[in-house]
Design a protein around this motif. Structure first.
Motif, mmCIF file in Angstrom:
data_model
loop_
_atom_site.group_PDB
_atom_site.id
_atom_site.type_symbol
_atom_site.label_atom_id
_atom_site.label_comp_id
_atom_site.label_asym_id
_atom_site.label_seq_id
_atom_site.Cartn_x
_atom_site.Cartn_y
_atom_site.Cartn_z
ATOM 1 N N SER A 92 0.813 -1.213 0.000
ATOM 2 C CA SER A 92 0.000 0.000 0.000
ATOM 3 C C SER A 92 0.849 1.267 0.000
ATOM 4 O O SER A 92 0.352 2.359 -0.303
ATOM 5 N N LEU A 93 2.144 1.133 0.332
ATOM 6 C CA LEU A 93 3.029 2.297 0.393
ATOM 7 C C LEU A 93 3.767 2.553 -0.917
ATOM 8 O O LEU A 93 4.421 3.584 -1.058
ATOM 9 N N ILE A 94 3.678 1.619 -1.852
ATOM 10 C CA ILE A 94 4.428 1.771 -3.104
ATOM 11 C C ILE A 94 4.074 3.068 -3.837
ATOM 12 O O ILE A 94 4.978 3.804 -4.265
ATOM 13 N N PRO A 95 2.793 3.419 -4.019
ATOM 14 C CA PRO A 95 2.509 4.684 -4.707
ATOM 15 C C PRO A 95 3.119 5.889 -4.010
ATOM 16 O O PRO A 95 3.687 6.776 -4.674
ATOM 17 N N ALA A 96 3.007 5.953 -2.677
ATOM 18 C CA ALA A 96 3.553 7.092 -1.942
ATOM 19 C C ALA A 96 5.065 7.168 -2.073
ATOM 20 O O ALA A 96 5.640 8.244 -2.274
ATOM 21 N N LYS A 97 5.737 6.026 -1.978
ATOM 22 C CA LYS A 97 7.185 6.018 -2.085
ATOM 23 C C LYS A 97 7.636 6.337 -3.514
ATOM 24 O O LYS A 97 8.642 7.022 -3.714
ATOM 25 N N ALA A 98 6.897 5.848 -4.501
ATOM 26 C CA ALA A 98 7.222 6.198 -5.886
ATOM 27 C C ALA A 98 7.044 7.688 -6.106
ATOM 28 O O ALA A 98 7.856 8.339 -6.775
ATOM 29 N N GLY A 99 5.980 8.255 -5.526
ATOM 30 C CA GLY A 99 5.735 9.684 -5.652
ATOM 31 C C GLY A 99 6.779 10.531 -4.949
ATOM 32 O O GLY A 99 6.987 11.695 -5.294
ATOM 33 N N ALA A 100 7.450 9.938 -3.963
ATOM 34 C CA ALA A 100 8.515 10.645 -3.248
ATOM 35 C C ALA A 100 9.868 10.487 -3.943
ATOM 36 O O ALA A 100 10.872 11.009 -3.462
ATOM 37 N N GLY A 101 9.876 9.769 -5.051
ATOM 38 C CA GLY A 101 11.109 9.603 -5.808
ATOM 39 C C GLY A 101 11.969 8.443 -5.365
ATOM 40 O O GLY A 101 13.156 8.395 -5.682
ATOM 41 N N ASP A 102 11.385 7.471 -4.652
ATOM 42 C CA ASP A 102 12.164 6.349 -4.119
ATOM 43 C C ASP A 102 12.412 5.237 -5.129
ATOM 44 O O ASP A 102 13.081 4.260 -4.798
ATOM 45 N N ALA A 103 11.864 5.355 -6.320
ATOM 46 C CA ALA A 103 12.063 4.322 -7.345
ATOM 47 C C ALA A 103 12.545 4.968 -8.633
ATOM 48 O O ALA A 103 12.131 6.073 -8.990
ATOM 49 N N ASP A 104 13.442 4.281 -9.318
ATOM 50 C CA ASP A 104 13.924 4.764 -10.615
ATOM 51 C C ASP A 104 13.024 4.303 -11.750
ATOM 52 O O ASP A 104 12.902 4.984 -12.768
ATOM 53 N N LEU A 105 12.415 3.150 -11.580
ATOM 54 C CA LEU A 105 11.501 2.603 -12.581
ATOM 55 C C LEU A 105 10.451 1.803 -11.830
ATOM 56 O O LEU A 105 10.779 0.810 -11.185
ATOM 57 N N GLN A 106 9.215 2.237 -11.885
ATOM 58 C CA GLN A 106 8.178 1.566 -11.100
ATOM 59 C C GLN A 106 6.887 1.463 -11.879
ATOM 60 O O GLN A 106 6.358 2.459 -12.372
ATOM 61 N N GLN A 107 6.406 0.234 -11.985
ATOM 62 C CA GLN A 107 5.072 -0.020 -12.529
ATOM 63 C C GLN A 107 4.279 -0.878 -11.571
ATOM 64 O O GLN A 107 3.104 -0.627 -11.322
ATOM 65 N N ARG A 108 4.951 -1.862 -11.008
ATOM 66 C CA ARG A 108 4.283 -2.792 -10.100
ATOM 67 C C ARG A 108 3.786 -2.034 -8.867
ATOM 68 O O ARG A 108 4.511 -1.261 -8.248
ATOM 69 N N GLY A 109 2.515 -2.276 -8.513
ATOM 70 C CA GLY A 109 1.945 -1.640 -7.337
ATOM 71 C C GLY A 109 1.315 -0.286 -7.608
ATOM 72 O O GLY A 109 0.749 0.328 -6.694
ATOM 73 N N LEU A 110 1.406 0.202 -8.858
ATOM 74 C CA LEU A 110 0.804 1.482 -9.227
ATOM 75 C C LEU A 110 -0.453 1.244 -10.037
ATOM 76 O O LEU A 110 -0.532 0.302 -10.832
ATOM 77 N N ARG A 111 -1.433 2.127 -9.837
ATOM 78 C CA ARG A 111 -2.739 1.952 -10.472
ATOM 79 C C ARG A 111 -3.180 3.247 -11.142
ATOM 80 O O ARG A 111 -2.614 4.322 -10.916
ATOM 81 N N PHE A 112 -4.224 3.105 -11.919
ATOM 82 C CA PHE A 112 -4.792 4.265 -12.612
ATOM 83 C C PHE A 112 -5.127 5.385 -11.631
ATOM 84 O O PHE A 112 -4.878 6.571 -11.907
ATOM 85 N N ASP A 113 -5.693 5.033 -10.464
ATOM 86 C CA ASP A 113 -6.113 6.062 -9.526
ATOM 87 C C ASP A 113 -4.950 6.730 -8.808
ATOM 88 O O ASP A 113 -5.150 7.646 -8.008
ATOM 89 N N ASN A 114 -3.710 6.302 -9.101
ATOM 90 C CA ASN A 114 -2.523 6.967 -8.545
ATOM 91 C C ASN A 114 -1.984 8.047 -9.482
ATOM 92 O O ASN A 114 -1.066 8.782 -9.099
#
Length: 633
Positions: free
Chosen positions: A299-321
């Motif tokens: 559940s934290l993947i979108p927030a962490k991706a939005g904070a710049g914690d991933a260089d390449l992220q698709q898994r765990g992200l959804r349309f509503d993000n």
């Protein structure tokens, strides 16, 4: 007539990699310069095959990259690190960005009438530990794994059978393997190219220590006890799964090799020094030295991706993000790219034809009931409310990018028509209602459908709420329940589930070379008829034989597709299967072409601006060659 599958070959579009003589001079990888100088590692000229696979960067619209650096991405569970060997996508033959098959690990493939397949290995190709990759690895996988009754109690993988008959497997020399059948096996090459492929090879030099045929009995028993396994078979399976990436000691052919043992929250994958691909300037791929996979709460993947914690992220992200992620682009130094998914439906309902409850089984098998439920879904409302009008209302069917797409079939039984839905339910014997207006089943119970889910996607809950409201207008009550994925699947497989919700058809990009397995009850994982699929997969040892007319027709068509080499007939078969699936409403789709957010750091290059997120064919990122992705210094 034997046809060599080289560049611009006709059959399946397979292409031959450039021979070594035509390739560029090799350049030593910076990460290995010191080890090579110290004699700890052979030079690059001795690490890559004599005829490496040369990636033409310009032809693929990419920039030649720099070697070095690392990227990080996230998963929600430690076991999900296995997706690395899907993203890496080193396959004997694999799909390119054109979604056509090409030799990859193999130097070439000779095919005779889709019955005889001669596989030719690259001279000098080595496993990640430097040991030779030869036909012995294929012989071991066939004779000592597939044919071993303890390791494979149900026999070899069904993709290796034609009308229940085993192939003849030959190993003429260390670089040649031949599979042959009396009849065509069009499933063979696509099986080798899958995201979770048909592995017909294994690192024999490593796995023999866990096999009772080769290992010293006392030594093997000690290894079994040390690992806490019940027997040698369990130990062998634990140590030998190439797709899992869980065993750091298991030699691989993938671009990056896991170096971290479980349990862990941070897995480090390091470049394979013996990888078989190079770029057109002679640099050994992959460009990236390391890929770090961090395990975080899903559940934290979108927030962490939005904070710049991933260089390449698709898994765990959804349309509503998407809105949230776009808002963080500047601060997080990343870009959000939107790729449409290749799902037949973003969310689909699956009535269980194999439900244990005889009353629900009878209803689920009544096509009037399924059609009524479909007509009582307001897909335009779902599209506007949940997807802001950016998706496409549709049944769970093939995509417009597929040559088998039919807009009439995609729209069949999808018009929001409560009057027609009510009439169909009345015809199905559900005309009686209680004081609350809920219809009564023939046994007198209220028509209350419990839809089971994993609870992993909030979009499912949003869509089910809208469906609940519209179904109430036809006297059908909808309730939901959630369970962990393993429990969710087990309940479906065992017949305890009446109806479930999941994504739609995973492979909706059906092409003429695609095996139409997603259109027939051939897999336990097809949630509308799991026991029918299990019956086929176990060759009748478990599950239930398909006994509905439409299912029997689908199986007959599926079998005919495999036995005919007539391309026109195969084409007609797939179209008929698509039509049956749509008319029978075996699953209830909602919308297609939902955009998936892809977070790409500004420093990461060669990730396509536009792509399609497809599991099979495509392996998500795999088809776009992540080994060619690179980062700024």
């Amino acid at each position: 007539m034997i046809r060599r599958l080289r560049l611009l070959a006709i059959l399946l579009g397979l292409a031959q990699a450039l021979p070594a003589a035509a390739g560029p001079a090799l350049v030593e990888t910076p990460m290995y310069e010191q080890d090579v100088a110290a004699g700890k590692l052979p030079p690059v000229t001795q690490r890559v095959p004599e005829a490496p696979a040369v990636v033409d960067m310009a032809a693929e619209g990419k920039q030649p990259g720099r070697q070095g650096g690392e990227i990080a991405w996230m998963v929600g569970r430690a076991r999900d690190i296995r997706i690395m060997n899907t993203y890496g996508y080193a396959r004997l033959v694999g799909y390119g960005p054109d979604f056509q098959l090409h030799p990859d690990i193999l130097q070439s493939v000779d095919v005779e009438g889709e019955r005889v397949f001669t596989l030719r290995l690259r001279p000098g190709h080595k496993w990640s530990d430097g040991q030779p990759f030869t036909s012995e690895d294929f012989r071991f996988a066939w004779e000592d794994m597939e044919l071993d009754k303890e390791l494979s109690p149900y026999g070899p993988d069904t993709r290796l059978l034609v009308d229940g008959e085993l192939p003849k497997v030959e190993f003429p020399d260390p670089l040649t393997v031949r599979y042959s059948w009396p009849k065509p096996n069009p499933e063979f090459l696509p099986g080798l190219a899958g995201p979770a492929p048909l592995y017909i090879f294994a690192p024999a030099h490593y796995l023999k220590q866990f096999h009772k045929k080769y290992a010293d009995p006392k030594a093997l028993d000690a290894l079994v006890k040390q690992a806490g396994m019940r027997n040698w078979v369990a130990l062998f399976n634990l140590r030998g799964k190439l797709i899992d990436a869980a065993n750091p000691e298991l030699p691989q052919l993938e671009p990056w090799i896991n170096t971290t043992k479980s349990p862990a929250e941070r897995f480090v994958f390091v470049r394979n020094p013996y990888y078989h691909r190079i770029d057109s300037q002679g640099r050994q791929l992959p460009y990236l030295d390391r890929v770090v996979v961090n395990v975080v709460e899903g559940s934290l993947i979108p927030a962490k991706a939005g904070a710049g914690d991933a260089d390449l992220q698709q898994r765990g992200l959804r349309f509503d993000n998407i809105s949230f992620l776009k808002a963080g682009q500047k601060a997080g130094h990343y870009e959000v790219r939107l790729w449409p998914t290749a799902l037949g439906s973003e969310v689909a309902l699956y009535p269980n034809f194999n439900c244990n409850d005889k009353d629900w089984r009878a209803l689920n098998r009544d096509v009037r009931f399924r059609r009524a439920l479909s007509l009582a879904i307001n897909r335009d409302e779902i599209n506007q409310v949940v997807f802001f009008g950016l998706a496409r209302p549709s049944q769970n069917t093939v995509l417009p990018e597929s040559p088998y797409y039919d807009p009439a079939l995609a729209a069949e039984w999808t018009q929001f028509d409560l009057a027609k839905a009510n009439a169909l339910l009345d015809e199905a014997g559900l005309g009686k209602r209680d004081g609350d207006g809920i219809r009564l089943m023939p046994n007198g119970r209220r028509l209350e459908i419990v839809v089971e889910s994993t609870g992993e996607r909030s979009i499912e809950a949003d869509i089910l709420q809208l469906i609940r409201d519209s179904w109430a207008k036809i006297g059908v009550a909808l309730y939901t329940t959630q369970s962990q994925r393993d429990v969710f699947l087990q309940r479906i497989f065992s017949g305890d589930t009446v109806m479930s919700v999941w994504t739609g058809m995973e492979n909706a990009l059906i092409t003429p070379s695609t095996v139409p397995s997603g259109l027939a009850p051939v897999d336990q994982n097809w949630l509308q008829y799991p026991k029918w699929g299990q019956y086929l997969q176990t060759r009748g040892a478990a599950g239930e034989k398909p006994d509905e007319p439409f299912a029997e027709t689908l199986m007959a068509l599926y079998d005919e597709w495999h036995t005919t080499a007539d391309k026109a007939r195969r084409d007609a078969i797939v179209r008929e299967m698509v039509k049956i699936q749509a008319d029978e409403v075996t699953s209830i789709g909602t919308v297609q072409a939902v955009l998936a957010p892809i977070v790409v750091k500004d420093r990461l290059h060669n990730v396509p601006e536009k792509g399609i997120l497809s599991w099979d064919p495509g392996a998500h990122f795999g088809v776009y060659r992540p080994d060619t992705f690179w980062v700024d210094p």
